[in-house]
Design an enzyme around this catalytic site. Structure first.
Site, PDB file in Angstrom:
ATOM      1  N   ASP A   1       7.720  -8.729  -4.174  1.00  0.00           N
ATOM      2  CA  ASP A   1       8.245  -9.145  -5.481  1.00  0.00           C
ATOM      3  C   ASP A   1       9.759  -9.339  -5.381  1.00  0.00           C
ATOM      4  OD1 ASP A   1       5.696  -8.806  -6.425  1.00  0.00           O
ATOM      5  OD2 ASP A   1       6.070  -6.785  -7.185  1.00  0.00           O
TER       6      ASP A   1
HETATM    7  N1  URA Z   1       3.216  -4.002  -4.363  1.00  0.00           N
HETATM    8  C1  URA Z   1       3.919  -4.440  -5.432  1.00  0.00           C
HETATM    9  O1  URA Z   1       3.581  -4.138  -6.566  1.00  0.00           O
HETATM   10  N2  URA Z   1       4.985  -5.247  -5.208  1.00  0.00           N
HETATM   11  C2  URA Z   1       5.418  -5.589  -3.975  1.00  0.00           C
HETATM   12  O2  URA Z   1       6.424  -6.298  -3.837  1.00  0.00           O
HETATM   13  C3  URA Z   1       4.689  -5.105  -2.876  1.00  0.00           C
HETATM   14  C4  URA Z   1       3.592  -4.314  -3.102  1.00  0.00           C
END
Ligand code: URA
Length: 238
Positions: free
Chosen positions: A103
């Protein structure tokens, strides 16, 4: 292989652009200036410079990036700069892609490659590759919260509960969480389903490969044979 073709394979532009680079005297190979774009060189161990920058010939590119916050893992980002702006343009030109995505606000270890097989292997859920995250929570964790993560939580749109392979508290608000799938927003959704909220997320391990301490946020490096061996070196889970 002809030097112009070599340069093209390494992301330095079209065949024509690469011929021009050589003719303009901007290229050396194994320490010697080259101005004939058709000159042939063995690929094994070939080192070259373009505009005084050193490069090693690599049939395939495999690298890791310390993803900084506020970057999107896409070529066409919406709100933040793309992680691909952190790499030399030659790497994106040769088709390097991230292995899965983090993310925009997640930091840490991200693999990238232009090798489809490598990307498939390391992004597939089938191999149950452990990925370890340091999770900062909104509320202090409780034994019940940890029990739920380890026993499994049901995520929206999933038929089966997902379990953390490991969950180890660091302090009241942070813990290590290891998952072996790579579902969309998986950690945030798991933590939410167990009644808490993620305030910060950092990935420090994929397989047996740990983000090297020498890398700063935004830095990248090639995966060495030792890195590749470490990547493979993780405990198999059922
Ligand atoms: N899980 C998440 O919620 N976000 C990420 O960036 C990676 C794993």
């Amino acid at each position: 292989m002809q030097i112009a073709r070599i340069l093209q394979s390494q992301g330095f532009g079209s065949r024509r652009e690469c011929r021009s680079l050589v003719r303009a005297g901007r290229v050396t190979v194994n320490g010697n200036a080259v101005d004939d774009p058709f000159l042939e060189f063995p690929l094994d161990g070939l080192v070259f410079t373009v505009d005084d920058e050193d490069w090693e010939y690599r049939e395939k590119a495999c690298l890791m990036l310390y993803k900084p916050p506020a970057h999107e893992c896409t070529h066409k980002p919406h709100f933040y700069p793309s992680i691909y702006t952190l790499l030399p343009p030659e790497l994106t030109a040769r088709g390097v892609q991230s292995v899965g995505r983090l993310d925009q606000d997640t930091t840490g270890l991200l693999l990238l490659s232009d090798n489809g097989q490598f990307i498939h292997t390391w992004s597939s859920g089938k191999k149950r590759i452990p990925k370890r995250y340091r999770v900062t929570l909104k509320h202090p964790h409780t034994p019940e919260f940890i029990r739920q993560l380890l026993e499994g939580v049901l995520l929206h749109d999933e038929a089966e509960p997902v379990r953390a392979a490991d969950c180890t508290p660091i302090d009241a608000l942070t813990l290590w969480l290891t998952i072996t799938e790579g579902k969309y927003h998986q950690v945030k959704r798991m933590v939410g389903a167990a009644g808490n909220r993620v305030e910060g997320l950092h990935r420090d391990c994929i397989g047996g490969l740990q983000l090297p301490a020498v890398l700063e946020p935004g830095d990248w490096c090639w995966l060495s044979p030792a890195h590749l061996a470490a990547l493979e070196d993780y405990p198999q889970t059922a």
